[in-house]
Motif scaffolding. Structure first.
Motif, short mmCIF file in Angstrom:
data_model
loop_
_atom_site.label_atom_id
_atom_site.label_comp_id
_atom_site.label_asym_id
_atom_site.label_seq_id
_atom_site.Cartn_x
_atom_site.Cartn_y
_atom_site.Cartn_z
N PHE A 55 9.63 -2.79 9.16
CA PHE A 55 8.79 -2.38 8.04
C PHE A 55 9.37 -1.19 7.30
O PHE A 55 8.69 -0.59 6.46
CB PHE A 55 7.38 -2.04 8.53
CG PHE A 55 6.58 -3.21 9.04
CD1 PHE A 55 5.97 -4.08 8.15
CD2 PHE A 55 6.46 -3.45 10.39
CE1 PHE A 55 5.23 -5.16 8.60
CE2 PHE A 55 5.72 -4.52 10.86
CZ PHE A 55 5.11 -5.39 9.96
N SER A 56 10.61 -0.82 7.59
CA SER A 56 11.21 0.34 6.94
C SER A 56 11.33 0.10 5.44
O SER A 56 11.50 -1.04 4.98
CB SER A 56 12.57 0.66 7.54
OG SER A 56 13.48 -0.39 7.30
N ASP A 57 11.25 1.17 4.68
CA ASP A 57 11.33 1.14 3.22
C ASP A 57 10.13 0.46 2.58
O ASP A 57 10.15 0.18 1.38
CB ASP A 57 12.61 0.45 2.74
CG ASP A 57 13.88 1.09 3.27
OD1 ASP A 57 13.79 2.24 3.76
OD2 ASP A 57 14.93 0.46 3.22
N LYS A 58 9.10 0.19 3.36
CA LYS A 58 7.92 -0.47 2.83
C LYS A 58 6.71 0.46 2.88
O LYS A 58 6.60 1.31 3.76
CB LYS A 58 7.62 -1.76 3.60
CG LYS A 58 8.68 -2.85 3.40
CD LYS A 58 8.31 -4.11 4.14
CE LYS A 58 9.35 -5.21 3.94
NZ LYS A 58 9.37 -5.69 2.55
N LEU A 59 5.81 0.26 1.95
CA LEU A 59 4.62 1.10 1.84
C LEU A 59 3.50 0.54 2.72
O LEU A 59 3.04 -0.58 2.51
CB LEU A 59 4.16 1.17 0.39
CG LEU A 59 2.95 2.04 0.08
CD1 LEU A 59 3.24 3.51 0.39
CD2 LEU A 59 2.54 1.88 -1.39
N VAL A 60 3.09 1.31 3.72
CA VAL A 60 2.02 0.89 4.62
C VAL A 60 0.66 1.28 4.06
O VAL A 60 -0.30 0.50 4.14
CB VAL A 60 2.21 1.50 6.02
CG1 VAL A 60 1.06 1.12 6.95
CG2 VAL A 60 3.54 1.06 6.61
N ALA A 145 2.86 -4.82 4.40
CA ALA A 145 3.45 -3.66 3.72
C ALA A 145 4.23 -4.07 2.49
O ALA A 145 4.96 -5.07 2.50
CB ALA A 145 4.34 -2.89 4.69
N GLU A 146 4.06 -3.30 1.43
CA GLU A 146 4.67 -3.62 0.13
C GLU A 146 6.03 -2.96 -0.03
O GLU A 146 6.26 -1.84 0.44
CB GLU A 146 3.76 -3.13 -1.00
CG GLU A 146 2.54 -4.00 -1.25
CD GLU A 146 2.91 -5.30 -1.96
OE1 GLU A 146 3.93 -5.32 -2.70
OE2 GLU A 146 2.16 -6.28 -1.80
N ASP A 147 6.93 -3.65 -0.72
CA ASP A 147 8.21 -3.05 -1.07
C ASP A 147 7.99 -1.87 -2.00
O ASP A 147 7.17 -1.95 -2.93
CB ASP A 147 9.12 -4.07 -1.76
CG ASP A 147 9.61 -5.16 -0.82
OD1 ASP A 147 9.76 -4.86 0.38
OD2 ASP A 147 9.84 -6.28 -1.29
N ILE A 148 8.71 -0.81 -1.77
CA ILE A 148 8.64 0.36 -2.64
C ILE A 148 9.68 0.19 -3.73
O ILE A 148 10.86 -0.01 -3.43
CB ILE A 148 8.89 1.66 -1.85
CG1 ILE A 148 7.78 1.85 -0.81
CG2 ILE A 148 8.97 2.86 -2.79
CD1 ILE A 148 7.98 3.06 0.09
N PRO A 149 9.28 0.21 -5.00
CA PRO A 149 10.25 0.04 -6.09
C PRO A 149 11.41 1.02 -5.99
O PRO A 149 11.25 2.15 -5.51
CB PRO A 149 9.40 0.30 -7.35
CG PRO A 149 8.01 -0.05 -6.94
CD PRO A 149 7.90 0.38 -5.49
N LYS A 150 12.57 0.58 -6.46
CA LYS A 150 13.77 1.40 -6.36
C LYS A 150 13.61 2.77 -7.01
O LYS A 150 14.17 3.76 -6.53
CB LYS A 150 14.95 0.66 -6.97
CG LYS A 150 15.40 -0.56 -6.17
CD LYS A 150 16.61 -1.21 -6.80
CE LYS A 150 17.08 -2.41 -5.98
NZ LYS A 150 18.27 -3.08 -6.59
N GLU A 151 12.85 2.81 -8.10
CA GLU A 151 12.69 4.10 -8.78
C GLU A 151 11.92 5.12 -7.93
O GLU A 151 11.92 6.32 -8.24
CB GLU A 151 12.01 3.93 -10.13
CG GLU A 151 10.63 3.30 -10.10
CD GLU A 151 10.66 1.79 -10.32
OE1 GLU A 151 9.74 1.28 -10.97
OE2 GLU A 151 11.62 1.15 -9.84
#
Length: 229
Positions: A55-60, A145-151
């Motif tokens: 789940f790394s780099d994802k918004l919990v 968990a959602e992907d966090i946008p690159k920005e």
């Protein structure tokens, strides 16, 4: 307004606790609970290995702090307003079992630890946080968990401690993004792991994981917060 981000080592529905219409953070992350104020935002980023999933780099989750109170006041508040946050580890409803109002201040000044997700080995650290943080503007994704946008990739935090200083220049954009992309106060997924309650809470996996890294985590949090002094 500050934007705090940190890595959640284990998301079990207790910290944060997104149930019953109010997302709360009342155990773990003692430095954040001491220093965060109303209007601040807190986001949790997933870990690399949770139940065999990455789940790394994802918004919990993300929550805006809309209220802040002492743990004593939170106990009183739950008794009258949010009774379902008081843990009942034998309840068939998992949400009741992971209630985060785990400290009972009924008898005078001293607290009593209720049967809950934490054991005696977690108490000292929990109480160092002093406060409970409450949110009536939150987004909980859990195992979805959602992907966090690159920005907003700078928000991603792995390892111990939290960060806030590095997040300041994108805080407003992040809040606009999440508010326009998702429905607030909605639970989009289940906790990534479920607590297997044992007779002695010291043996709970979630309690032991949080206990093992407690000192290192708080030390890293403290170093981050000194940047604001």
């Amino acid at each position: 307004m500050k934007l705090y981000s940190y890595c959640i080592p284990i998301d079990d529905g207790a910290a944060p606790n997104p149930y019953w219409g109010v997302c709360t953070l009342t155990i773990c992350k003692p430095v954040i609970r001491r220093v965060a104020e109303k209007g601040d935002w807190i986001i949790g980023v997933g870990s690399k290995n949770v139940g065999g999933k990455n789940f790394s780099d994802k918004l919990v989750y993300a929550m805006k702090v809309t209220d802040k109170m002492s743990l004593r006041k939170y106990d009183k508040y739950c008794k009258s307003i949010l009774p379902n946050k008081i843990p009942d580890i034998n309840n068939e409803d998992y949400r009741r079992r992971v209630g985060d109002c785990i400290y009972d201040y009924t008898d005078g000044y001293d607290h009593t630890l209720r049967p809950s997700v934490h054991g005696k080995g977690n108490v000292e650290r929990d109480l160092r946080g002093i406060n409970a943080l409450l949110s009536e503007e939150f987004y909980y994704f859990g195992d979805h968990a959602e992907d966090i946008p690159k920005e907003f990739s700078i928000l991603v935090r792995q390892g111990q401690g939290h960060q806030s200083t590095r997040n300041q220049f994108i805080k407003d954009e992040f809040v606009l993004w999440i508010a326009s992309s998702f429905e607030k106060n909605k639970i989009y997924g289940n906790p990534q792991v479920r607590v297997e309650f044992k007779e002695d809470a010291e043996g709970n996996t979630c309690a032991s994981v949080r206990r093992e890294s407690a000192d290192e985590d708080e030390a890293a949090d403290y170093e981050e917060e000194k940047l604001h002094r």
